[in-house]
Scaffold this motif. Structure first.
Motif, PDB file in Angstrom:
ATOM      1  N   LYS A   1       0.657  -1.622  -0.035  1.00  0.00           N
ATOM      2  CA  LYS A   1       0.059  -0.549   0.511  1.00  0.00           C
ATOM      3  C   LYS A   1       0.628   1.198  -0.321  1.00  0.00           C
ATOM      4  N   PHE A   2       0.248   2.500  -0.935  1.00  0.00           N
ATOM      5  CA  PHE A   2       1.323   3.476  -1.105  1.00  0.00           C
ATOM      6  C   PHE A   2      -0.003   4.792  -0.516  1.00  0.00           C
ATOM      7  N   GLU A   3       0.327   5.494   0.143  1.00  0.00           N
ATOM      8  CA  GLU A   3       0.052   6.664   0.160  1.00  0.00           C
ATOM      9  C   GLU A   3       1.006   7.721   0.916  1.00  0.00           C
ATOM     10  N   GLN A   4       0.884   9.223  -0.095  1.00  0.00           N
ATOM     11  CA  GLN A   4       1.053  10.745   0.392  1.00  0.00           C
ATOM     12  C   GLN A   4       0.760  10.580   1.442  1.00  0.00           C
ATOM     13  N   ASN A   5       1.117  11.482   2.800  1.00  0.00           N
ATOM     14  CA  ASN A   5       0.884  11.908   4.031  1.00  0.00           C
ATOM     15  C   ASN A   5       1.108  13.184   3.804  1.00  0.00           C
ATOM     16  N   HIS A   6      -0.423  14.082   3.313  1.00  0.00           N
ATOM     17  CA  HIS A   6       0.649  15.947   3.331  1.00  0.00           C
ATOM     18  C   HIS A   6       0.409  16.442   4.581  1.00  0.00           C
ATOM     19  N   GLU A   7      -0.200  15.907   5.642  1.00  0.00           N
ATOM     20  CA  GLU A   7       0.652  16.775   6.663  1.00  0.00           C
ATOM     21  C   GLU A   7       1.724  16.413   7.494  1.00  0.00           C
ATOM     22  N   THR A   8       2.031  15.334   7.334  1.00  0.00           N
ATOM     23  CA  THR A   8       4.052  14.895   7.714  1.00  0.00           C
ATOM     24  C   THR A   8       4.626  15.670   6.782  1.00  0.00           C
ATOM     25  N   HIS A   9       4.359  15.030   5.355  1.00  0.00           N
ATOM     26  CA  HIS A   9       4.419  15.387   4.074  1.00  0.00           C
ATOM     27  C   HIS A   9       5.999  14.168   3.822  1.00  0.00           C
ATOM     28  N   GLU A  10       5.497  13.106   3.910  1.00  0.00           N
ATOM     29  CA  GLU A  10       5.393  11.985   4.270  1.00  0.00           C
ATOM     30  C   GLU A  10       5.729  10.389   2.164  1.00  0.00           C
ATOM     31  N   MET A  11       6.064  10.581   2.103  1.00  0.00           N
ATOM     32  CA  MET A  11       5.601   9.027   1.222  1.00  0.00           C
ATOM     33  C   MET A  11       5.227   7.691   1.915  1.00  0.00           C
ATOM     34  N   LEU A  12       4.187   7.121   2.458  1.00  0.00           N
ATOM     35  CA  LEU A  12       4.093   5.666   3.424  1.00  0.00           C
ATOM     36  C   LEU A  12       4.122   4.835   2.635  1.00  0.00           C
ATOM     37  N   VAL A  13       5.073   3.559   2.080  1.00  0.00           N
ATOM     38  CA  VAL A  13       5.038   1.954   1.796  1.00  0.00           C
ATOM     39  C   VAL A  13       4.012   1.174   3.025  1.00  0.00           C
ATOM     40  N   SER A  14       3.599   0.740   1.940  1.00  0.00           N
ATOM     41  CA  SER A  14       2.669  -0.579   3.990  1.00  0.00           C
ATOM     42  C   SER A  14       2.782  -2.343   3.249  1.00  0.00           C
ATOM     43  N   GLY A  15       3.452  -2.909   4.083  1.00  0.00           N
ATOM     44  CA  GLY A  15       3.705  -4.347   3.563  1.00  0.00           C
ATOM     45  C   GLY A  15       3.382  -5.024   4.885  1.00  0.00           C
ATOM     46  N   LEU A  16       3.694  -6.241   4.637  1.00  0.00           N
ATOM     47  CA  LEU A  16       3.455  -7.757   5.153  1.00  0.00           C
ATOM     48  C   LEU A  16       4.606  -8.149   6.348  1.00  0.00           C
ATOM     49  N   GLY A  17       5.554  -6.680   6.547  1.00  0.00           N
ATOM     50  CA  GLY A  17       6.889  -7.153   7.282  1.00  0.00           C
ATOM     51  C   GLY A  17       7.726  -6.822   6.829  1.00  0.00           C
ATOM     52  N   GLU A  18       9.626  -6.786   7.653  1.00  0.00           N
ATOM     53  CA  GLU A  18      10.233  -6.240   7.011  1.00  0.00           C
ATOM     54  C   GLU A  18      10.641  -6.596   5.905  1.00  0.00           C
ATOM     55  N   GLN A  19      11.246  -7.985   5.399  1.00  0.00           N
ATOM     56  CA  GLN A  19      11.473  -8.751   4.382  1.00  0.00           C
ATOM     57  C   GLN A  19      10.750  -8.313   3.170  1.00  0.00           C
ATOM     58  N   HIS A  20       9.157  -7.869   3.018  1.00  0.00           N
ATOM     59  CA  HIS A  20       8.136  -7.697   2.062  1.00  0.00           C
ATOM     60  C   HIS A  20       8.832  -6.399   1.463  1.00  0.00           C
ATOM     61  N   LEU A  21       9.098  -4.991   2.774  1.00  0.00           N
ATOM     62  CA  LEU A  21       9.657  -4.288   2.469  1.00  0.00           C
ATOM     63  C   LEU A  21      10.770  -4.022   2.277  1.00  0.00           C
ATOM     64  N   ASP A  22      11.933  -4.551   2.252  1.00  0.00           N
ATOM     65  CA  ASP A  22      12.976  -4.797   1.550  1.00  0.00           C
ATOM     66  C   ASP A  22      12.967  -4.983   0.350  1.00  0.00           C
ATOM     67  N   VAL A  23      12.532  -6.060  -0.086  1.00  0.00           N
ATOM     68  CA  VAL A  23      11.978  -6.518  -1.473  1.00  0.00           C
ATOM     69  C   VAL A  23      11.533  -5.587  -2.501  1.00  0.00           C
ATOM     70  N   VAL A  24      10.913  -4.566  -1.885  1.00  0.00           N
ATOM     71  CA  VAL A  24      10.022  -3.112  -2.348  1.00  0.00           C
ATOM     72  C   VAL A  24      11.140  -2.250  -2.367  1.00  0.00           C
ATOM     73  N   ILE A  25      11.752  -1.911  -2.033  1.00  0.00           N
ATOM     74  CA  ILE A  25      13.476  -0.681  -2.209  1.00  0.00           C
ATOM     75  C   ILE A  25      13.761  -1.979  -3.071  1.00  0.00           C
TER      76      ILE A  25
END
Length: 691
Positions: free
Chosen positions: A432-456
């Motif tokens: 999942k991906f979203e732009q948080n306009h309040e904190t001015h960050e791009m947020l990416v969600s997954g099922l765990g650390e390894q999942h997001l490591d693969v995304v990178i």
């Protein structure tokens, strides 16, 4: 490959714990069926179904892959699913496309969490379940211990079909309990029938287990079993076949994928044991009026297919993997996407073997294939004939609960990162991906650390975009606890007209998510035409609080007095005066920091409840209660500050060995404890100074 009728098509998903050998079993099947000319190995990175660069690097499956074979005039579509929990989305996709789940179990490690999850997913999807105990050529393998574990975990439905005869730690001979014959395998993979080995009472005990399972398939056979009468071979075969198809029997096979031992017996049995696409494939869809409609597996019916997987590759393009439920899908087929309502043009249809593509004339009912270049079609979409519009069940993905902020390596590359992550989201809907306009960050969600490591890693390898992950910022708020009055006076004189605005504003706490503006000016001290400017100045001001620069909420501002100049007053001057009143008054109104609180529902085994409740308390949370949930688990309900939850996904995965899961949603804002607030304020001020 020739076209097959749905009665001769088996759709089989391989599932199980990571490292149990699912991909190796698939590789062995492909090799025996002559779909490949060599037996690939996961350790060498040359298997047909683990072809992605990340899979080769990690020696593990991270996405679902498909390959068809032909065996005894039957087409078997193999769907290899990941075993790592971080890639459970692939299991959901595989189960949606399959009719049978082949659950691979390590002959050394036995039943573990991944086995339980695979059985649970297959049961939820209504699939037939078949077990294969793998790796029996390993001297540490213990088939009979694993079999007893399967039986104690999953009940009397577990039924032995092929068992090993082990001598000096070697399992070269396998006994088929259906035909009561033994087969010996050599190191070259050759097989020959051999005499039944002397296994003492064990063999008779295993035959008795089959009879028990068969007896459960009908009242007539149960009566015969109770009376002590022998079943005929035909009754055993028909009973097991019926039991497997209706789910009352889960047959157990065994062998060794690395040497192809007993894989042929598995395939031979699947061709008559496993339900065909015609047996299992009828579905209930929903028509345009929202009414349920039965869709039969009929090659001559109106086309209907579910997209169960999408590949968006910069080199091979976009591929939509489909399972056809009804009709045929070919380049001549007119179809519409029921989500968009738009027609889709089919240039060609493909049969996929891993990453290898082969043109096909059509994909028939019950079969699996792929369509390239469907730009607006996503995973879970229904493609169907405009003559019968129907929506099929989509895919029930696990909830993505591990969220991190993603930052490009170079400033200015934010758009590149966002576009590349969106493409990965198309392939894997658990990202999942979203732009948080309040904190001015791009947020990416997954099922765990390894999942997001693969995304990178995939951002770099597929799209040449370098990015890193950071702990996401928390969207705090500020408010006031005291009623105050403050003046804002703005006067500026220069050549020509000057600027003049003067307001008195009363600030007080109020139950609102932002600002409540009111006025009680008497005698025209501030003309009405300047009221909107005052409100605008205040609304701009509350975007940054006085403590740490977070938005101010829960405040009522009442304009009650002021003055103006008939020439120099303007909307801009009163807007500025209002902001000055805000800056003068809010610091005296007992400003306080608010932190976001989330509602937590943690689903955990009984014996982990104490650990989870203790962890909630450590994270400044409040346990609200607990209640029984499904499959012997408990749900712990609590409220926890969102700032304390960044690594909760990792904690619950570790403490429950992967059995636990949780849901976490925003609930409200509460006063932040002074010690925590002080750290947040100091960090915010330090960041402002850096900027």
């Amino acid at each position: 490959m020739k076209q097959y009728d749905a009665k001769k098509i088996l759709n089989i998903a391989l599932a199980g714990h990571s490292g149990c050998g699912k991909t190796s079993v698939a590789e062995s099947i492909l090799y025996l069926a002559k779909a490949t000319d060599r037996l690939g190995k996961v350790s060498d990175g040359n298997t047909t179904l683990d072809f992605d660069a990340e899979e080769v690097k990690r020696h593990a499956s991270i996405m679902t892959a498909v390959a068809p074979i032909e065996w005894k005039n039957t087409k078997i579509n193999l769907i290899d699913t990941p075993g790592l929990f971080d890639f459970a989305g692939g299991v959901a996709e595989g189960m949606r496309a399959a009719d049978t789940a082949l659950i691979v179990v390590s002959g050394k490690d036995g039943v573990n969490v991944g086995t339980e999850k695979a059985v649970e997913a297959a049961t939820k999807a209504g699939l037939t379940k078949v077990f294969f105990v793998n790796g029996l050529c390993d001297e540490d393998a213990r088939f009979y211990r694993v079999f007893e574990s399967l039986k104690s975990t999953f009940g009397a439905a577990v039924c032995p079909v092929v068992v090993p005869y082990i001598v000096d730690g070697k399992a070269n001979v396998y006994v088929n309990l259906f035909d009561f014959k033994a087969y010996e395998y050599d190191e070259k993979g050759n097989v020959k029938q051999t005499a039944l080995p002397d296994m003492g009472d064990r063999l008779e005990g295993l035959r008795e287990a089959i009879k028990e399972a068969v007896a459960e398939t009908s009242e007539e056979l149960l009566d015969k079993f109770i009376m002590g009468e022998e079943f005929t071979p035909e009754e055993i075969i028909l009973g097991v076949s019926q039991g497997v198809k209706d789910g009352s029997i889960c047959p157990v096979f065994c062998g060794d994928a690395h040497n192809t031992f007993a894989i042929d017996q598995l395939l031979n049995s699947l061709t008559w044991l496993a339900p065909s696409a015609a047996d299992k494939g009828d579905e209930i869809g929903v028509d345009v009026n929202g009414e349920p409609v039965e869709i039969a597996v009929n090659e001559n019916g109106a086309a209907a297919a579910i997209v169960f997987k999408t590949v968006a590759d910069p080199f091979i393009g976009r591929l939509s993997f489909i399972k056809v439920v009804s009709g045929k899908i070919s380049p001549d087929t007119q179809i519409i996407n029921m989500r968009t309502g738009a027609p889709e043009r089919i240039a060609k249809v493909l049969t996929m073997t891993g990453k290898k593509q082969a043109d096909s004339s059509y994909i028939g009912a019950g079969d699996i294939g792929a369509i390239p270049k469907l730009s607006s079609t996503k995973t879970g979409d229904t493609l169907c004939s405009p003559l019968r519009k129907v929506v099929l069940d989509g895919i029930d993905y696990p909830v993505s609960s591990y969220t991190m902020a993603i930052y490009p390596a170079k400033k200015g590359d934010e758009d590149k990162v966002a576009q590349a992550v969106q493409k990965l989201c198309d392939e894997d809907p658990t990202i999942k991906f979203e732009q948080n306009h309040e904190t001015h960050e791009m947020l990416v969600s997954g099922l765990g650390e390894q999942h997001l490591d693969v995304v990178i890693s995939r951002l770099k390898s597929k799209y040449n975009v370098t990015a890193s992950l950071q702990k996401p910022k928390i969207a705090y708020r500020e408010t006031i606890r005291k009623k105050v009055s403050a003046q804002g006076r703005y006067k500026k004189q220069s050549g020509g007209h000057g600027q003049f605005g003067d307001v008195w504003i009363e600030f007080e706490p109020y139950d609102t998510d932002s600002l409540e503006f009111a006025e009680r000016v008497v005698g025209g001290a501030v003309p009405k035409n300047f009221f909107p400017a005052v409100e605008k100045g205040l609304r701009d001001s509350i975007k940054k609080g006085v403590l740490a620069g977070y938005p101010t909420v829960g405040i009522k501002a009442t304009l009650y007095d002021g003055s103006y100049h008939p020439v120099d007053s303007s909307e801009m001057s009163f807007k500025t005066a209002a902001s000055l009143a805000y800056k003068n008054g809010i610091p005296n109104a007992m400003p306080t920091l608010l932190e976001p609180i989330g509602s937590l529902k943690a689903y955990v085994p009984d014996n982990n409840m104490g650990d989870v409740m203790g962890e909630v308390n450590k994270r400044r949370g409040r346990v609200l209660g607990m209640a029984p949930a499904e499959n012997g688990t408990q749900v712990v309900e609590a409220e926890v500050p969102m700032s304390e939850m960044s690594d909760f996904a990792t904690f619950i995965r570790q403490i429950t060995q992967g059995r636990g899961s949780y849901e976490f949603t925003f609930a409200r804002y509460e006063d932040c404890p002074s010690n925590v607030a002080q750290k947040v304020i100091e960090a915010a001020k330090a960041e402002m100074e850096e900027d």
